[in-house]
Structures are given as C-alpha cells and as structure tokens.
Design a protein around this motif. Structure first.
Motif, PDB file in Angstrom:
ATOM      1  N   LEU A  31      17.607  16.183   2.754  1.00 54.08           N
ATOM      2  CA  LEU A  31      16.352  15.466   2.996  1.00 54.08           C
ATOM      3  C   LEU A  31      15.759  15.704   4.379  1.00 54.08           C
ATOM      4  CD1 LEU A  31      16.626  11.922   1.420  1.00 54.08           C
ATOM      5  CD2 LEU A  31      15.413  13.909   0.587  1.00 54.08           C
ATOM      6  N   GLU A  32      16.630  15.940   5.357  1.00 59.06           N
ATOM      7  CA  GLU A  32      16.071  16.102   6.710  1.00 59.06           C
ATOM      8  C   GLU A  32      15.452  17.495   6.904  1.00 59.06           C
ATOM      9  OE1 GLU A  32      20.475  16.848   6.629  1.00 59.06           O
ATOM     10  OE2 GLU A  32      19.161  15.198   6.026  1.00 59.06           O
ATOM     11  N   GLN A  33      15.698  18.386   5.939  1.00 57.05           N
ATOM     12  CA  GLN A  33      15.190  19.753   6.090  1.00 57.05           C
ATOM     13  C   GLN A  33      13.771  19.887   5.517  1.00 57.05           C
ATOM     14  OE1 GLN A  33      18.095  22.637   4.794  1.00 57.05           O
ATOM     15  NE2 GLN A  33      16.561  24.259   4.838  1.00 57.05           N
ATOM     16  N   THR A  34      12.819  19.191   6.129  1.00 61.42           N
ATOM     17  CA  THR A  34      11.449  19.219   5.615  1.00 61.42           C
ATOM     18  C   THR A  34      10.736  20.464   6.126  1.00 61.42           C
ATOM     19  OG1 THR A  34      10.840  17.849   7.488  1.00 61.42           O
ATOM     20  CG2 THR A  34      11.247  16.719   5.424  1.00 61.42           C
ATOM     21  N   GLY A  35       9.482  20.616   5.688  1.00 64.99           N
ATOM     22  CA  GLY A  35       8.721  21.780   6.124  1.00 64.99           C
ATOM     23  C   GLY A  35       8.800  22.900   5.106  1.00 64.99           C
ATOM     24  N   ARG A  36       8.566  24.109   5.554  1.00 62.93           N
ATOM     25  CA  ARG A  36       8.501  25.236   4.634  1.00 62.93           C
ATOM     26  C   ARG A  36       9.902  25.703   4.232  1.00 62.93           C
ATOM     27  NH1 ARG A  36       4.434  27.379   2.571  1.00 62.93           N
ATOM     28  NH2 ARG A  36       4.612  29.396   1.575  1.00 62.93           N
ATOM     29  N   ILE A  37      10.085  25.932   2.939  1.00 63.04           N
ATOM     30  CA  ILE A  37      11.381  26.397   2.432  1.00 63.04           C
ATOM     31  C   ILE A  37      11.291  27.916   2.229  1.00 63.04           C
ATOM     32  CG2 ILE A  37      13.038  26.162   0.524  1.00 63.04           C
ATOM     33  CD1 ILE A  37      12.704  23.602   2.255  1.00 63.04           C
ATOM     34  N   TYR A  56       0.841  -1.207   0.000  1.00 64.63           N
ATOM     35  CA  TYR A  56       0.000   0.000   0.000  1.00 64.63           C
ATOM     36  C   TYR A  56       0.873   1.252   0.000  1.00 64.63           C
ATOM     37  CZ  TYR A  56       0.981   0.290   5.031  1.00 64.63           C
ATOM     38  OH  TYR A  56       1.612   0.386   6.243  1.00 64.63           O
ATOM     39  N   GLY A  57       0.318   2.341  -0.525  1.00 62.52           N
ATOM     40  CA  GLY A  57       1.039   3.609  -0.569  1.00 62.52           C
ATOM     41  C   GLY A  57       0.655   4.464   0.621  1.00 62.52           C
ATOM     42  N   LYS A  58       1.645   5.141   1.206  1.00 65.75           N
ATOM     43  CA  LYS A  58       1.373   5.978   2.372  1.00 65.75           C
ATOM     44  C   LYS A  58       2.028   7.333   2.150  1.00 65.75           C
ATOM     45  CE  LYS A  58       2.442   6.015   7.293  1.00 65.75           C
ATOM     46  NZ  LYS A  58       3.290   5.357   8.290  1.00 65.75           N
ATOM     47  N   ALA A  59       1.202   8.373   2.062  1.00 68.31           N
ATOM     48  CA  ALA A  59       1.745   9.720   1.853  1.00 68.31           C
ATOM     49  C   ALA A  59       2.267  10.260   3.184  1.00 68.31           C
ATOM     50  CB  ALA A  59       0.653  10.626   1.302  1.00 68.31           C
ATOM     51  N   ALA A  60       3.351  11.032   3.123  1.00 65.25           N
ATOM     52  CA  ALA A  60       3.943  11.592   4.339  1.00 65.25           C
ATOM     53  C   ALA A  60       3.024  12.660   4.926  1.00 65.25           C
ATOM     54  CB  ALA A  60       5.300  12.205   4.012  1.00 65.25           C
ATOM     55  N   SER A  61       3.121  12.838   6.231  1.00 64.56           N
ATOM     56  CA  SER A  61       2.331  13.899   6.869  1.00 64.56           C
ATOM     57  C   SER A  61       2.887  15.256   6.427  1.00 64.56           C
ATOM     58  CB  SER A  61       2.425  13.768   8.383  1.00 64.56           C
ATOM     59  OG  SER A  61       3.786  13.861   8.762  1.00 64.56           O
ATOM     60  N   ARG A  62       2.052  16.295   6.611  1.00 67.01           N
ATOM     61  CA  ARG A  62       2.412  17.612   6.078  1.00 67.01           C
ATOM     62  C   ARG A  62       3.786  18.096   6.555  1.00 67.01           C
ATOM     63  NH1 ARG A  62      -0.789  21.311   2.767  1.00 67.01           N
ATOM     64  NH2 ARG A  62       0.816  22.779   2.176  1.00 67.01           N
ATOM     65  N   GLU A  63       4.129  17.797   7.827  1.00 65.97           N
ATOM     66  CA  GLU A  63       5.431  18.316   8.308  1.00 65.97           C
ATOM     67  C   GLU A  63       6.619  17.570   7.718  1.00 65.97           C
ATOM     68  OE1 GLU A  63       3.738  15.910  11.860  1.00 65.97           O
ATOM     69  OE2 GLU A  63       3.006  17.250  10.291  1.00 65.97           O
TER      70      GLU A  63
END
Length: 397
Positions: free
Chosen positions: A65-71, A16-23
């Motif tokens: 990659l670890e720098q998720t969130g707003r750019i 199954y596919g799992k989309a990442a949470s917004r953060e």
C-alpha cells in the motif's frame, strides 16, 4: 406544519467522500478488460491486489500500500493460472494469503512474501480442483480460519477446508450461474443471488435452502447481509429496466420490506454495507458516483444521505477492512476505485467531519478483528461463534 420534512439527527449526515491526490493513487496499471461483473480488486491493511490484462493465462498484481505512484510495466505479477482470473480475495485473518479463481476451473491460494513480490510468482501454495467449469466467485468464511467458498459456472458452491486442501461440502441448489454470495455476521447463513432470478438463504453446512424469493418484479443481481439485523439488501433491475434496491427480512422472503427505484442507468449496482455505522454505499459499474444511505430499524428503513461524485467511471471497487482505516482522520470507509481508461487505482476516503482531536469512540465501535473465532473442524461440526472484536483505538495517532 406537517408539510415540513421530518428532521433526522444523525452523526453521519455530513459524511463526505475525498479522493486521494494523484501521488497517492496507483498509476500505470493494465486493469483487466474482462466484462465479468466482479471488482477485480482486493485490498487489506498491507497490500492492494488488482487483476490485470494479460495475454495467455491470467495474472494479478500485488502492490504494498505504501508503494503509490507509477507502477513499472514489468512489475512482478502473480501468474500461475491458465485462464483469466475472475475473482481475488484476501484472507481476513492472514494478511499475506490471497485466494484467486479463474476460467481454468481452479481456485488457488497464494502466499505473498513480506515486502511484496520481487519476481513473478507462478507457484501457488494450494491448487484446488473441484469445479467442472470456470469459477467466478471466491469468499472467505467471516469467522473461521481456512474455510473458503467458491462458486462455479457448474452452478455449484464448494466449501474448501484449506487445512486438508479438499472440498468438504457441496451446495447444489442453484439452477443457473451464481452471481453473488454474502454471509451473515457469524457465517452461519449464506445468501446467494442467481441468474435464475432467485434470492436464496442457505444453511451452508447442510446445503439446505431455508428461504427462497422468486423475484418476478425485481431481478436480483447482488445481495448483502445487513450485519446482525436479520435483513438483506439486494440490488437489481425492475421490470421497467430501472435500477432498484430491495430490503428483505431474512426469515420471510415472500415480499420485500421495501423496494426503491434508483435511476434508469444500465450498469450493475454494487452494494457495500458497513455494520459499524449502519451505512450502505451504492456504486454503479460505469458510473462516477457513489451514493450512501443510513439504514434504520424502523420505517422508512433507508435514509438517503448524500453522494460522492466524480467524472471518471469505475469498473470495480476494493474496500479496505476497518482496521486499515485512518481513525485519526475520522475515516469510516475507504474504496479503491478502478479507472480502466487511465490505468489508475484511486483511493476514496469517506470521512465524518469532526473538530475534536481525540479518538471518536461513537463512530468506531468494536469491530471484527483479525483473529478467527473458530477452527475449520469446529465450524464443520456445527459450532457458530460471533467474530472476535477489536478496538480501533490502537491505530489512533
């Protein structure tokens, strides 16, 4: 009881596919509005690179990659090209080297500093000029270090030896724009699709066309080698303008082994093949879903598994190399989906549901690693070697 559907036992039946949470997404990214049919995105175990919308010249972002969130809007970019960037690809063996090609007829090689960019980067390590028109595709050789292929709107494929910074071969058998390039496992064969409606299998070092299919009923767009099975899969359009896929034997392209209609939508179908699990993923440009299949060696060859659905349309998809996956979560594939409308990059993990806490040897066979098998000189002199394999067990937590 013959009407009962044939039951297949498969360990990937319930993937199954799992989309990442917004953060855990990357937000606030001005994704390019270019209509060129590419992914505009490249990812490896350390960085995510995305082509951005920019005025005057072409640029792309490189984000750890670890720098998720707003750019941040003024986040530093790689911006040396004079025209729009059309394709970017990470070097499979050196994680901070990326190749880009552009409408300014050049191919450039960039070296990204350790922790990512601190300021705009305008100086490339190498600037490669050999095409007379814009360059639409770049591909790294899968087993040889520092060999790069580029395809331009001058209908030529150039093979660059980056050790000397020069083109060492030119493949000149196409009569129109090259749409897609794919290598077999050891990189001894190159398959191309072209606007002249032909599918070709080429010996890259001599430039000789070994096989050619004239696709009258199936206008080919994309092609992918199915690992070492000696098969190819193409996506394209039927004469009734429905989207379809076709499976071919690489030694005989006179007729496809099978052709299968997918649907009547108009977006281009991007195929992705995972040789370790024998799974094929199909993602349409502008669709929200990703269908996936298992590929077998006997008829019917293709078994539909399931589809991952989401309401947001994708412009392109980056794919994480195997050694960057989370093996402790039984993740077998990961997409990075470009959602232009939201300026969002959303990771989507494909997961095999397993209860056990141990490393799952059966879904993670030995896989091509980050060591090149050949030097440029060895490959150019005619040597072929399979990729050097690695176990993913080291990444298990």
């Amino acid at each position: 009881m013959s009407w009962r559907p044939q039951y297949r036992s498969s360990k990937f039946r319930n993937v199954y596919g799992k989309a990442a949470s917004r953060e855990h997404c990357f937000d606030g990214i001005p994704i390019t509005k270019n209509v060129h049919d590419n992914h505009f995105c490249a990812v490896n175990a350390r960085f995510l690179a995305i082509v951005t919308e920019s005025a005057g010249g072409g640029s792309f972002l490189v984000i750890p990659l670890e720098q998720t969130g707003r750019i941040e809007p003024n986040y530093p970019k790689v911006c040396g090209h004079q025209g729009n960037v059309l394709d970017i690809k990470w070097n499979p063996f050196i994680e901070n080297i990326i190749a880009s090609c552009s409408e300014d007829t050049s191919v450039r090689i960039w070296e990204i500093p350790e922790g990512g960019l601190k300021r705009n980067m305008t100086e490339a390590v190498l600037e490669l000029y050999g095409h007379s028109r814009r360059v639409g595709l770049v591909e790294w050789h899968p087993t040889t270090n520092n060999i790069l292929f580029s395809a331009g709107y001058d209908y030529k494929v150039l093979i660059w030896n980056l050790d000397i910074g020069e083109p060492v071969k030119m493949i000149d058998c196409h009569t129109d724009v090259i749409l897609c390039m794919s290598f077999n496992t050891d990189g001894s064969l190159l398959a191309t699709t072209c606007k002249d409606k032909k599918l070709r299998v080429v010996e890259p070092r001599s430039g000789r066309v070994l096989q050619e299919a004239n696709c009258k009923n199936h206008r080919v767009n994309r092609v992918v080698f199915l690992g070492s099975t000696k098969r190819l899969l193409t996506t394209g359009v039927s004469r009734w303008n429905t989207r379809q896929i076709a499976l071919w034997d690489q030694e005989d392209l006179s007729m496809p082994l099978i052709e299968e209609e997918i649907d009547g939508l108009s977006g281009l179908l991007f195929p992705f093949y995972d040789a370790d699990t024998h799974m094929l993923y199909l993602a349409g440009k502008g669709d929200g879903n990703i269908r996936y299949y298992e590929i077998g060696s006997e008829k019917p060859y293709l078994s539909y598994l399931m589809e991952f659905r989401s309401p947001a349309p994708q412009k392109g998809l980056g794919v994480m190399p195997k050694h960057g996956l989370d093996v402790s979560a039984c993740e077998v594939f990961r997409f990075y989906k470009l959602i232009t409308l939201k300026g969002l990059i959303e990771p989507i993990s494909m997961i095999v549901p397993r209860r056990s806490e141990t490393y799952q040897e059966d879904i993670y066979p030995m896989t091509p690693g980050t060591e090149p098998a050949l030097t440029p000189d060895e490959w150019l002199s005619g040597v072929n070697r399979d990729p050097i394999l690695m176990s993913l067990k080291e990444g298990y937590k």
